[in-house]
Motif scaffolding. Structure first.
Motif, mmCIF file in Angstrom:
data_model
loop_
_atom_site.group_PDB
_atom_site.id
_atom_site.type_symbol
_atom_site.label_atom_id
_atom_site.label_comp_id
_atom_site.label_asym_id
_atom_site.label_seq_id
_atom_site.Cartn_x
_atom_site.Cartn_y
_atom_site.Cartn_z
ATOM 1 N N ASP A 120 113.514 25.011 59.483
ATOM 2 C CA ASP A 120 114.921 24.033 59.359
ATOM 3 C C ASP A 120 115.195 23.355 60.349
ATOM 4 O O ASP A 120 115.232 23.263 61.151
ATOM 5 N N PRO B 235 117.302 20.815 60.023
ATOM 6 C CA PRO B 235 118.708 19.776 59.403
ATOM 7 C C PRO B 235 118.445 18.352 59.420
ATOM 8 O O PRO B 235 118.107 17.512 60.508
ATOM 9 N N GLY B 236 119.241 17.696 58.948
ATOM 10 C CA GLY B 236 119.141 16.492 58.300
ATOM 11 C C GLY B 236 120.872 15.628 58.391
ATOM 12 O O GLY B 236 121.029 16.293 58.899
ATOM 13 N N SER B 237 120.775 14.098 58.098
ATOM 14 C CA SER B 237 121.436 13.874 58.270
ATOM 15 C C SER B 237 122.971 13.937 57.431
ATOM 16 O O SER B 237 122.264 14.191 56.494
ATOM 17 N N ARG B 238 124.318 14.199 58.192
ATOM 18 C CA ARG B 238 125.022 14.959 57.696
ATOM 19 C C ARG B 238 125.709 13.639 57.177
ATOM 20 O O ARG B 238 126.314 14.345 55.742
ATOM 21 N N ALA B 239 125.867 12.839 56.966
ATOM 22 C CA ALA B 239 126.565 11.400 56.117
ATOM 23 C C ALA B 239 125.242 10.286 56.089
ATOM 24 O O ALA B 239 124.245 10.193 57.179
ATOM 25 N N ASP C 259 125.599 16.291 69.135
ATOM 26 C CA ASP C 259 124.788 17.599 67.781
ATOM 27 C C ASP C 259 123.317 17.348 67.747
ATOM 28 O O ASP C 259 122.904 18.620 66.826
ATOM 29 N N ASN D 131 121.685 19.793 69.094
ATOM 30 C CA ASN D 131 122.100 20.843 68.890
ATOM 31 C C ASN D 131 121.061 21.242 68.318
ATOM 32 O O ASN D 131 120.294 22.679 67.948
ATOM 33 N N ASP D 132 120.634 20.334 67.495
ATOM 34 C CA ASP D 132 119.315 20.452 66.207
ATOM 35 C C ASP D 132 118.463 20.742 66.180
ATOM 36 O O ASP D 132 117.117 21.473 66.461
ATOM 37 N N ARG E 197 117.221 21.609 69.916
ATOM 38 C CA ARG E 197 117.383 23.200 70.026
ATOM 39 C C ARG E 197 116.701 23.796 69.005
ATOM 40 O O ARG E 197 116.356 25.361 69.136
ATOM 41 N N TYR E 198 117.157 24.032 68.010
ATOM 42 C CA TYR E 198 117.199 24.955 66.895
ATOM 43 C C TYR E 198 115.542 24.887 66.401
ATOM 44 O O TYR E 198 115.201 25.716 66.110
ATOM 45 N N ALA F 215 113.612 26.089 68.959
ATOM 46 C CA ALA F 215 113.781 27.647 69.711
ATOM 47 C C ALA F 215 112.460 28.479 67.901
ATOM 48 O O ALA F 215 111.689 28.906 68.140
ATOM 49 N N GLN F 216 112.724 27.938 66.341
ATOM 50 C CA GLN F 216 111.879 27.821 65.859
ATOM 51 C C GLN F 216 110.273 27.615 66.116
ATOM 52 O O GLN F 216 109.724 28.872 65.455
#
Lengths: 434, 389
Positions: free
Chosen positions: A148, A150-154, A165, A168-169, A171-172, A175-176
């Motif tokens: 996973d 995560p892409g740009s939010r806007a 932010d 946070n992405d 580290r995720y 971890a994966q």
């Protein structure tokens, strides 16, 4: 033969020839793996993790590339029909259906045979990747792994390294990747070697840097390569050979070729009259003819969003850190795959920049039935582009796989009319200047 | 927090009138409750299907409003989208473009390839914030709860910016409590559907639940507390109908008339209509860090849908469990037209049902379809085959 002609002969066209050779060799390897009963790692072009999977000696299978090959070789309809007979709707992704039929044919494709999956690794850059993986889970009961990203939010909301932010992405994602490695060890029977990973990341870094350079060189006038036809060959190598020494060498030589052509004023067209940008996915069922409809009228595709997102964001030229390869890979995936998604979902500003930087004369939007990821927002993107500037554009719909929704005559009518508009526009501009 | 009463029409009315008012509200494409909230000075966060952590918006004093299309023609929105798309993506944009409703922030999710484009499309058409909430798509990563907690914190900051006020942990806990009550009440409604489906027509049960997406949850809780005992007292008697599970209503919603048509020959004893409202299956714990608790509930105590990949929840297995739990005899496996996840899942569902020897009826629908005669005849034939099998 003059020295210049000899140099031309040695360099010009090398990328296409070598690309075709590498592609054939890669497919021959897959066929041998299938015949030996080895399982492949099924991956996708946006975030393939080729660097990591090579560390475990997996044969890499790209179902998207296999499927589009069925369309280019004009047999896609046979595969689509088989999948539809199995229950899949005409309204879902054609790549998925061609792959389902390929699996039902024990991996048989026009170019050879692919091994069955030993595992599948996919990002969320396209939601269909995840649904596709579920099909293999059910068919083969194999392990699948969603990475996973995560892409740009806007639009324009790019969190940068160091930002809470982004971290946070990151580290995720990191971890994966760490969670994936023990699975790869178990399935492959190969112990993880961080130095091998470092080596493959270094090759991918080299490829990224050179891919960006190749794209930049097409700003030359005339453009050294056609982003639609030649570009698709380059893309094939960029994906299939990601993280390999052969891939890195190929792109280093491609830079050499494009720089040479640029210096010598050698264009992909002898008479380049219009420089065009392509947005969307090519029309593979009539791939050659589709390109010719533009080139016959002096139009060259100088860049495309396809060369960005279908390279998984390699166009950024991102260089992963090598002192900590796992962290480097996580950050590289986040930045690159995010960029790939941005060029599909938030493309207005990048397109305006591309239009300016490549001195383009027009933008061709080609949404397709099969791919909602790429196509959903294109009509609105075009509206925004037209609002932002006086930019000629053409909006034509067809498909990347399904010839039932490709009307060659209708496409040609629209394209011819667009070129007439470009010509008129140019005449008016000349008159206004004189 | 704005305390506007948005849906007073049902108050003090008999159950038939209450249910009629709910049906009217659910089918009203002008979203009067949202207008009332705004007229009272409240702000609105519109979020697309399927699941959204409404508690965060609620804690900031916003009205969380589940945007899920409408049975209208997407006259303006059509020019913003390609040809081969589901209706809900278009009509959801249409209701804001045509001024039927207004929101102060819009959030979509990467549930499918079309929906994830919405942040871009909306962002180009409106001035208010339009963004994506990246719910984790690797639900099996041990890091997913921590990531999601961070993502909720990011969302909370954005919401605070729109609300013009900070959200405290105490605010969040109050909202979690309101939503826990709401989920418990909806579970009771589904208990009735399962245990005594003759006591409430399928379309009424749907409407009673679906209004929750249009009004503050405190109001929905009051409505359910009033209506459920009245439904339980219904003198209706069981009829000879087939108990079925309806699958395929997780995003685009079928028209009430379609549900009514099904109800003519079947009891819908369980379904996935508006599954986001029932995504979390148990109370969210109120102790500790509320955002972490909410994230944990999303991942660990939740149901399933075609748009979430979780190795612990193979969807066809989950469907078979839903059928078994509700003692259904058959399934209606539908998908909205052009809904890629729904259409793909249909294949897996039907193959699993074949293996389990459970009869099923396959169909497609669209939110603005108007003709049900053909469907009704097909369904009756299906049911008769089962009854006389």
């Amino acid at each position: 033969m003059s020295a210049e002609t000899r140099a031309d002969a040695a360099v010009v066209g090398r990328g296409n020839k070598e690309g075709a050779r590498l592609f054939r060799e890669w497919f021959d390897e897959l066929t041998r793996a299938a015949e030996a009963g080895r399982g492949g790692a099924y991956v996708f072009v946006m975030g393939s993790l080729g660097e990591l999977l090579r560390t475990f000696d997996f044969p890499l299978v790209f179902p998207e590339i296999n499927s589009l090959q069925t369309a280019v070789r004009r047999v896609a309809h046979e595969y689509l029909n088989e999948a539809e007979d199995f229950g899949y709707s005409p309204d879902i992704c054609g790549y998925v259906k061609a792959d389902v039929a390929t699996q039902m044919r024990s991996g048989a494709l026009p170019m050879g045979r692919i091994p069955k999956p030993a595992l599948a690794v996919f990002t969320n850059a396209c939601n269909t990747y995840i649904k596709w993986g579920e099909i293999w889970e059910r068919m083969y009961d194999i392990p699948t792994f969603t990475l996973d990203v995560p892409g740009s939010r806007a639009a324009g909301a790019h969190a940068a390294p160091g930002d809470a932010d982004f971290e946070n992405d990151r580290r995720y994602v990191a971890a994966q990747i760490r969670e994936l490695i023990p699975h790869l060890e178990r399935i492959s029977g190969v112990r993880f070697d961080i130095d091998r990973l470092r080596e493959h990341i270094a090759h991918a870094n080299s490829m990224n840097r050179d891919w960006k350079r190749v794209l930049d060189l097409n700003r030359s006038r005339p453009a050294p390569f056609n982003a639609l036809s030649d570009g698709t060959i380059f893309l094939g190598v960029a994906n299939a050979q990601r993280g390999s020494a052969a891939g890195a060498k190929y792109f280093a030589e491609l830079v050499e070729e494009m720089a040479y052509k640029s210096d010598q004023g050698i264009g992909t067209l002898t008479d380049e009259r219009y420089r065009l940008l392509f947005v969307g996915v090519p029309c593979y069922p009539i791939f050659r003819r589709f390109t010719e409809m533009f080139t016959e009228l002096g139009g060259t595709f100088v860049n495309s969003t396809y060369l960005w997102f279908a390279s998984g964001g390699s166009n950024t030229g991102f260089q992963c850190r090598l002192d900590d390869p796992l962290e480097g890979l996580a950050e590289g995936l986040l930045v690159s795959v995010r960029d790939a998604m941005d060029s599909m979902f938030f493309q207005t500003q990048p397109l305006l920049d591309m239009y300016r930087d490549y001195a383009a004369d027009g933008v061709i939007y080609h949404p397709i039935k099969s791919c909602r990821t790429v196509s959903t927002g294109l009509a609105d993107s075009r509206r925004a582009l037209m609002k932002a500037g006086d930019i000629p554009s053409l909006f034509i719909e067809s498909d990347m796989m399904d010839r039932r929704v490709v009307s060659e005559a209708q496409l040609k009518n629209r394209i011819d009319a667009f070129f007439e508009g470009l010509a008129t526009r140019r005449s008016h501009s000349i008159i206004a200047e004189s | 927090m704005t305390q506007a009463r948005t849906f007073p029409e049902w108050e003090g009315k008999p159950i038939d009138e209450i249910l009629y008012r709910c049906r009217e509200l659910v089918e009203d494409p002008s979203f009067p409750t949202v207008s009332r909230w705004r007229e009272a000075g409240g702000k609105v966060l519109g979020h697309f299907q399927v699941y959204f952590p409404e508690e965060i918006a609620h804690a900031a004093g916003l009205l969380p409003f589940k945007l899920r299309g409408a049975p209208i023609e997407p006259t303006q929105a059509d020019s913003r989208f390609g040809s081969y798309l589901c209706s809900i993506v278009k009509t959801t944009l249409e209701v804001v473009l045509n001024g039927s409703t207004r929101v102060d922030m819009f959030v979509t999710h990467p549930i499918c390839d079309a929906a994830r484009n919405m942040a871009g499309v909306w962002g180009r058409n409106f001035e208010f914030p339009c963004e994506i909430l990246y719910l984790p798509q690797n639900a099996n990563s041990t890091h997913a709860p921590e990531y999601l907690r961070g993502e909720y914190e990011r969302l909370q900051r954005r919401i605070e910016g729109v609300a013009g006020r900070a959200v405290t942990p105490a605010d969040l806990r109050r909202s979690l409590d309101v939503y826990n009550q709401n989920r418990a009440l909806i579970r009771k409604l589904y208990d009735i559907k399962r245990e005594a489906p003759w006591q409430i027509p399928a379309e009424d049960a749907y409407a009673l639940m679906a209004v929750g997406a249009l009004i503050p949850r405190e109001e929905h809780n009051e409505l359910l507390r009033a209506a459920l005992p009245l439904i339980a007292q219904s003198p209706a008697r069981a009829q000879d109908r087939i108990r079925i599970v309806f699958e395929g209503g997780f995003c685009e919603q079928p028209p009430l008339d379609l549900i009514r048509t099904i109800g003519h020959s079947c009891y819908v004893v369980d379904d996935d209509f508006m599954i986001g409202l029932r995504w979390i299956l148990e109370d969210v714990l109120l102790d500790g860090d509320p955002l972490a608790r909410l994230a944990q509930a999303y991942l660990e105590r939740s149901t399933y849908s075609p748009v979430q990949h979780d190795l612990r929840k193979p969807k066809e297995k989950m469907l078979l469990e839903r059928i078994e739990r509700s003692r259904a005899r058959a399934a209606i496996v539908t998908a909205a037209k052009m809904c890629e996840p729904g259409l793909e899942e249909q294949v897996a569902y039907t193959h699993a049902l074949d293996r389990a020897n459970i009869p099923y009826f396959v169909s497609e629908f669209e939110e603005n379809m108007t003709s049900y005669d053909h469907l009704g005849i097909q369904l009756e034939t299906f049911v008769e085959n089962l009854m006389f099998d």
